[in-house]
Design a protein around this motif. Structure first.
Motif, PDB file in Angstrom:
ATOM      1  N   PHE A   1      -7.853  -1.169  -4.252  1.00  0.00           N
ATOM      2  CA  PHE A   1      -8.730  -0.567  -3.360  1.00  0.00           C
ATOM      3  C   PHE A   1      -7.884   0.644  -2.864  1.00  0.00           C
ATOM      4  N   ASP A   2      -8.768   2.041  -3.029  1.00  0.00           N
ATOM      5  CA  ASP A   2      -8.010   2.891  -2.614  1.00  0.00           C
ATOM      6  C   ASP A   2      -9.126   3.300  -1.139  1.00  0.00           C
ATOM      7  N   VAL A   3      -8.352   3.788  -0.353  1.00  0.00           N
ATOM      8  CA  VAL A   3      -9.109   4.123   1.046  1.00  0.00           C
ATOM      9  C   VAL A   3      -8.700   5.672   1.465  1.00  0.00           C
ATOM     10  N   ARG A   4      -9.574   6.316   2.153  1.00  0.00           N
ATOM     11  CA  ARG A   4      -9.054   7.501   2.914  1.00  0.00           C
ATOM     12  C   ARG A   4      -8.558   7.292   4.020  1.00  0.00           C
ATOM     13  N   ASP A   5      -7.497   8.291   4.296  1.00  0.00           N
ATOM     14  CA  ASP A   5      -6.774   7.835   5.678  1.00  0.00           C
ATOM     15  C   ASP A   5      -7.440   9.040   6.698  1.00  0.00           C
TER      16      ASP A   5
ATOM     17  N   VAL B   1      -9.022  -1.298   8.389  1.00  0.00           N
ATOM     18  CA  VAL B   1      -8.792  -2.038   7.276  1.00  0.00           C
ATOM     19  C   VAL B   1      -8.128  -3.397   7.810  1.00  0.00           C
ATOM     20  N   VAL B   2      -8.553  -4.487   7.539  1.00  0.00           N
ATOM     21  CA  VAL B   2      -8.096  -5.873   7.963  1.00  0.00           C
ATOM     22  C   VAL B   2      -7.652  -6.399   6.785  1.00  0.00           C
ATOM     23  N   TYR B   3      -6.506  -7.106   6.630  1.00  0.00           N
ATOM     24  CA  TYR B   3      -5.681  -7.739   5.663  1.00  0.00           C
ATOM     25  C   TYR B   3      -5.465  -9.171   6.198  1.00  0.00           C
TER      26      TYR B   3
ATOM     27  N   ALA C   1       1.026  -1.038  -0.062  1.00  0.00           N
ATOM     28  CA  ALA C   1       0.031   0.205   0.064  1.00  0.00           C
ATOM     29  C   ALA C   1       0.747   1.306   0.010  1.00  0.00           C
ATOM     30  N   TRP C   2       0.314   2.324  -0.579  1.00  0.00           N
ATOM     31  CA  TRP C   2       1.020   3.496  -0.540  1.00  0.00           C
ATOM     32  C   TRP C   2       0.298   4.769  -0.602  1.00  0.00           C
ATOM     33  N   TYR C   3       0.710   5.938  -0.393  1.00  0.00           N
ATOM     34  CA  TYR C   3      -0.259   7.166  -0.742  1.00  0.00           C
ATOM     35  C   TYR C   3      -0.061   7.554  -2.059  1.00  0.00           C
ATOM     36  N   MET C   4      -1.262   8.109  -2.746  1.00  0.00           N
ATOM     37  CA  MET C   4      -1.371   8.268  -4.091  1.00  0.00           C
ATOM     38  C   MET C   4      -1.091   9.586  -4.413  1.00  0.00           C
TER      39      MET C   4
ATOM     40  N   GLN D   1       0.046  -2.001   9.471  1.00  0.00           N
ATOM     41  CA  GLN D   1      -0.119  -1.478  11.056  1.00  0.00           C
ATOM     42  C   GLN D   1      -1.140   0.010  10.919  1.00  0.00           C
ATOM     43  N   GLN D   2      -0.553   0.672   9.644  1.00  0.00           N
ATOM     44  CA  GLN D   2      -1.446   1.675   9.599  1.00  0.00           C
ATOM     45  C   GLN D   2      -2.571   1.626   9.096  1.00  0.00           C
ATOM     46  N   LEU D   3      -2.717   0.702   8.147  1.00  0.00           N
ATOM     47  CA  LEU D   3      -3.985   0.321   7.613  1.00  0.00           C
ATOM     48  C   LEU D   3      -5.008  -0.231   8.649  1.00  0.00           C
TER      49      LEU D   3
END
Length: 180
Positions: free
Chosen positions: A105-109, A36-38, A4-7, A29-31
């Motif tokens: 999947f894109d999510v907002r922080d 968000v569960v992976y 995952a990364w910032y866009m 951990q940030q997710l």
């Protein structure tokens, strides 16, 4: 392992990676702090996988189906792809398990910045109710995914702004508690 990364802010092809330069990676951990569960599972044996069976039992995922997103497999493909990429939330968790192919999947922080989560075969993700998110294929233009639900499936997406829904308010409360 999921990445995952910032866009970046580019409006070019939504299927491109859109990494900031330099890249700003996002950890599991940030997710998790975003709710968000992976999980990583054995997609080659999903029909008999005891781990999947246990997750379904523990989380009460009583309903599932499989969707293939490809121009030759999904009716109204172009329309669906646009709909999936509109920023929205759901009143229930969204659970997706990638059986083949790949996508994002894109999510907002918590600061309303986009994080892109690259998903491929074997990846399962749970997005909490109330989180703003969207989905797109990557440049491979193909994904086969299992969709899981607690009880009967609810497909309703509420496009942003949808801040007045109880699920969004509960999610914002969760974020505030995580920040403490």
């Amino acid at each position: 392992m999921v990445e995952a990364w910032y866009m970046d802010e580019s409006q070019e092809d939504q299927r491109a990676p859109h990494r900031l330069q330099p890249n700003r990676a996002v950890s599991l951990q940030q997710l998790r702090r975003l709710g968000v569960v992976y999980r990583r599972l054995d997609a080659d044996n999903y029909e008999t996988d005891p781990c999947l069976k246990e997750i379904r039992r523990a989380e009460n995922y009583s309903w599932m189906d499989i969707i293939t997103i490809h121009k030759d497999k999904l009716p109204n493909y172009e329309e669906k792809i646009k709909t999936f990429y509109e920023e929205h939330l759901h009143l229930d968790d969204e659970i997706r398990y990638i059986l083949d192919g790949s996508g994002y999947f894109d999510v907002r922080d918590e600061d309303d910045k986009w994080i892109r989560i690259s998903m491929e075969k074997g990846d399962m993700i749970t997005l909490p109710a109330g989180i703003y998110h969207r989905f797109t294929l990557d440049e491979n233009n193909y994904v086969k995914a299992m969709r899981l639900f607690v009880g009967e499936p609810v497909w309703t997406a509420y496009n942003r702004p949808a801040d007045d829904f109880p699920a969004r308010k509960q999610y914002m409360k969760f974020l505030a508690e995580e920040a403490q």
